[in-house]
Design an enzyme around this catalytic site. Structure first.
Site, mmCIF file in Angstrom:
data_model
loop_
_atom_site.group_PDB
_atom_site.id
_atom_site.type_symbol
_atom_site.label_atom_id
_atom_site.label_comp_id
_atom_site.label_asym_id
_atom_site.label_seq_id
_atom_site.Cartn_x
_atom_site.Cartn_y
_atom_site.Cartn_z
ATOM 1 N N PRO A 34 0.673 -1.002 0.023
ATOM 2 C CA PRO A 34 0.140 -0.203 0.034
ATOM 3 C C PRO A 34 1.307 1.253 -0.243
ATOM 4 O O PRO A 34 0.499 2.669 -0.328
ATOM 5 C CB PRO A 34 -0.419 0.004 0.981
ATOM 6 C CG PRO A 34 -0.617 -2.217 1.586
ATOM 7 C CD PRO A 34 0.235 -1.907 1.014
ATOM 8 N N GLU A 61 2.945 -8.896 8.772
ATOM 9 C CA GLU A 61 3.071 -6.723 9.167
ATOM 10 C C GLU A 61 3.601 -6.632 8.086
ATOM 11 O O GLU A 61 4.595 -5.442 8.173
ATOM 12 C CB GLU A 61 3.738 -6.958 10.737
ATOM 13 C CG GLU A 61 2.781 -7.776 11.681
ATOM 14 C CD GLU A 61 1.180 -6.616 11.532
ATOM 15 O OE1 GLU A 61 1.226 -6.061 11.498
ATOM 16 O OE2 GLU A 61 0.426 -7.786 11.206
ATOM 17 N N ARG A 90 -1.139 -8.846 -20.950
ATOM 18 C CA ARG A 90 -1.944 -8.856 -21.839
ATOM 19 C C ARG A 90 -1.260 -7.797 -22.842
ATOM 20 O O ARG A 90 -1.892 -7.786 -24.072
ATOM 21 C CB ARG A 90 -3.584 -8.249 -21.765
ATOM 22 C CG ARG A 90 -3.875 -6.998 -20.735
ATOM 23 C CD ARG A 90 -4.810 -6.492 -20.128
ATOM 24 N NE ARG A 90 -5.843 -6.329 -21.109
ATOM 25 C CZ ARG A 90 -6.025 -6.077 -21.488
ATOM 26 N NH1 ARG A 90 -5.494 -4.549 -21.483
ATOM 27 N NH2 ARG A 90 -6.794 -5.612 -22.818
ATOM 28 N N ASP A 93 -8.388 -1.072 -26.533
ATOM 29 C CA ASP A 93 -9.125 -0.392 -25.432
ATOM 30 C C ASP A 93 -9.379 0.443 -24.487
ATOM 31 O O ASP A 93 -8.655 1.204 -24.771
ATOM 32 C CB ASP A 93 -9.287 -2.242 -24.301
ATOM 33 C CG ASP A 93 -7.836 -2.381 -24.166
ATOM 34 O OD1 ASP A 93 -7.393 -3.453 -23.474
ATOM 35 O OD2 ASP A 93 -6.248 -1.487 -23.542
HETATM 36 N N1 4FD Z 1 -2.965 -2.265 -2.049
HETATM 37 C C1 4FD Z 1 -1.781 -3.857 -1.072
HETATM 38 C C2 4FD Z 1 -0.583 -4.710 -1.341
HETATM 39 C C3 4FD Z 1 -0.262 -5.351 -0.676
HETATM 40 C C4 4FD Z 1 -0.885 -5.666 0.264
HETATM 41 C C5 4FD Z 1 1.156 -5.918 2.465
HETATM 42 C C6 4FD Z 1 2.935 -4.905 3.686
HETATM 43 C C7 4FD Z 1 0.718 -5.015 3.489
HETATM 44 C C8 4FD Z 1 -2.202 -3.787 -0.009
HETATM 45 C C9 4FD Z 1 3.182 -5.292 2.505
HETATM 46 C C10 4FD Z 1 1.322 -4.794 3.562
HETATM 47 C C11 4FD Z 1 2.928 -6.422 1.829
HETATM 48 C C12 4FD Z 1 -2.188 -2.896 -2.480
HETATM 49 C C13 4FD Z 1 0.060 -7.210 2.218
HETATM 50 N N2 4FD Z 1 -2.636 -5.098 0.777
HETATM 51 N N3 4FD Z 1 -0.933 -6.444 1.584
HETATM 52 O O1 4FD Z 1 -1.112 -3.101 -3.760
#
Ligand code: 4FD
Length: 245
Positions: free
Chosen positions: A89, A116, A154, A169
């Site tokens: 994230p 975590e 793709r 697309d």
């Molecule tokens: N929004 C995303 C990517 C991974 C994830 C995770 C740290 C959490 C959402 C590393 C925290 C990996 C995204 C696994 N959640 N969760 O792209």
């Protein structure tokens, strides 16, 4: 193009990618998708791949050693330094332009985090791209990796056939796709737009372009502003948008 996915859940990758259009391309050899089990590289006698966080706190942190050895094993097959994508994230948000840029690579490595997170030192040492698929939290990086692989694969020549072509697309020109209709001509009292039945290809092209512009204005005004800025819009496009009011 070769995709390597470093994960604690390799069967999740093979099961989901196995079917799908992308799985078919992998069968014909146009691309390859190789899940690699990080746990196969643990040196822990109980096969642990995670440990408690220094400083305390909830959850577990994935350790550097198994990930690093897994990475080295992949690089032995690929040759030097493919890009390593960490789905988090905290990354920049994935979009069609990012998919296009990554589709130009010969090899890509995806590192799927869990718990975590992952020891920061392995992220510093091997990760080249921190990427998010959107502003929400999932339990692991596997689904984001598969979303990205689908969007990238793709675009690789030979993955889609003519009927599935990515050439026209949504997003190729920064606008949303126009509406599509198929038989019957009337459904629950709703008619197919007359212009599509006219056989007048010039009129159909103009109508579709205007529908793309109208939809993008109504649903994704941010994308329309970006398309205007990037010079994707013709004088006729701008005149149509002006005519809306
Ligand atoms: N929004 C995303 C990517 C991974 C994830 C995770 C740290 C959490 C959402 C590393 C925290 C990996 C995204 C696994 N959640 N969760 O792209």
């Amino acid at each position: 193009m070769n995709f390597y996915v470093m994960t604690l859940f390799p069967e999740m990758i093979s099961q989901v990618m196995g079917d799908s259009i992308i799985g078919r391309a992998a069968e014909t050899g146009t691309i390859s998708i190789t899940p690699v089990n990080i746990r196969d590289y643990t040196q822990d006698k109980h096969k642990h791949v995670d440990d408690y966080p220094y400083g305390g706190g909830a959850g577990m942190v994935m350790q550097a050693q198994p990930i690093y050895d897994c990475y080295r094993d992949i690089v032995e097959k690929t040759g030097p330094a493919p890009r390593v994508i960490y789905m988090t994230p905290q990354g920049r948000v994935f979009d069609q332009a990012a998919a296009q840029s990554l589709a130009g690579e010969e090899n890509l490595i995806f590192l799927c985090g869990h718990y975590e997170g992952v020891d920061e030192r392995i992220l510093e040492e091997i990760v080249t791209d921190n990427i998010s698929i959107g502003d929400y939290v999932l339990t692991g990086g596997e689904l984001p990796a598969m979303v990205m692989i689908d969007a990238i694969a793709r675009l690789v020549p030979g993955v889609l056939n003519n009927r599935e072509s990515a050439e026209y697309d949504s997003f190729q020109d920064g606008l949303l796709e126009y509406p599509q209709y198929t038989r019957p001509e009337e459904f629950h009292g709703r008619m197919v737009p007359e212009v599509l039945l006219s056989g007048h290809h010039q009129h159909i092209d103009t109508w579709r372009r205007q529908q793309s512009l109208l939809r993008t204005k109504e649903r994704r005004p941010d994308l329309l502003a970006a398309a205007e800025q990037s010079g994707y819009l013709s004088p006729a496009d701008l005149a149509y948008l002006e005519s809306l009011q």
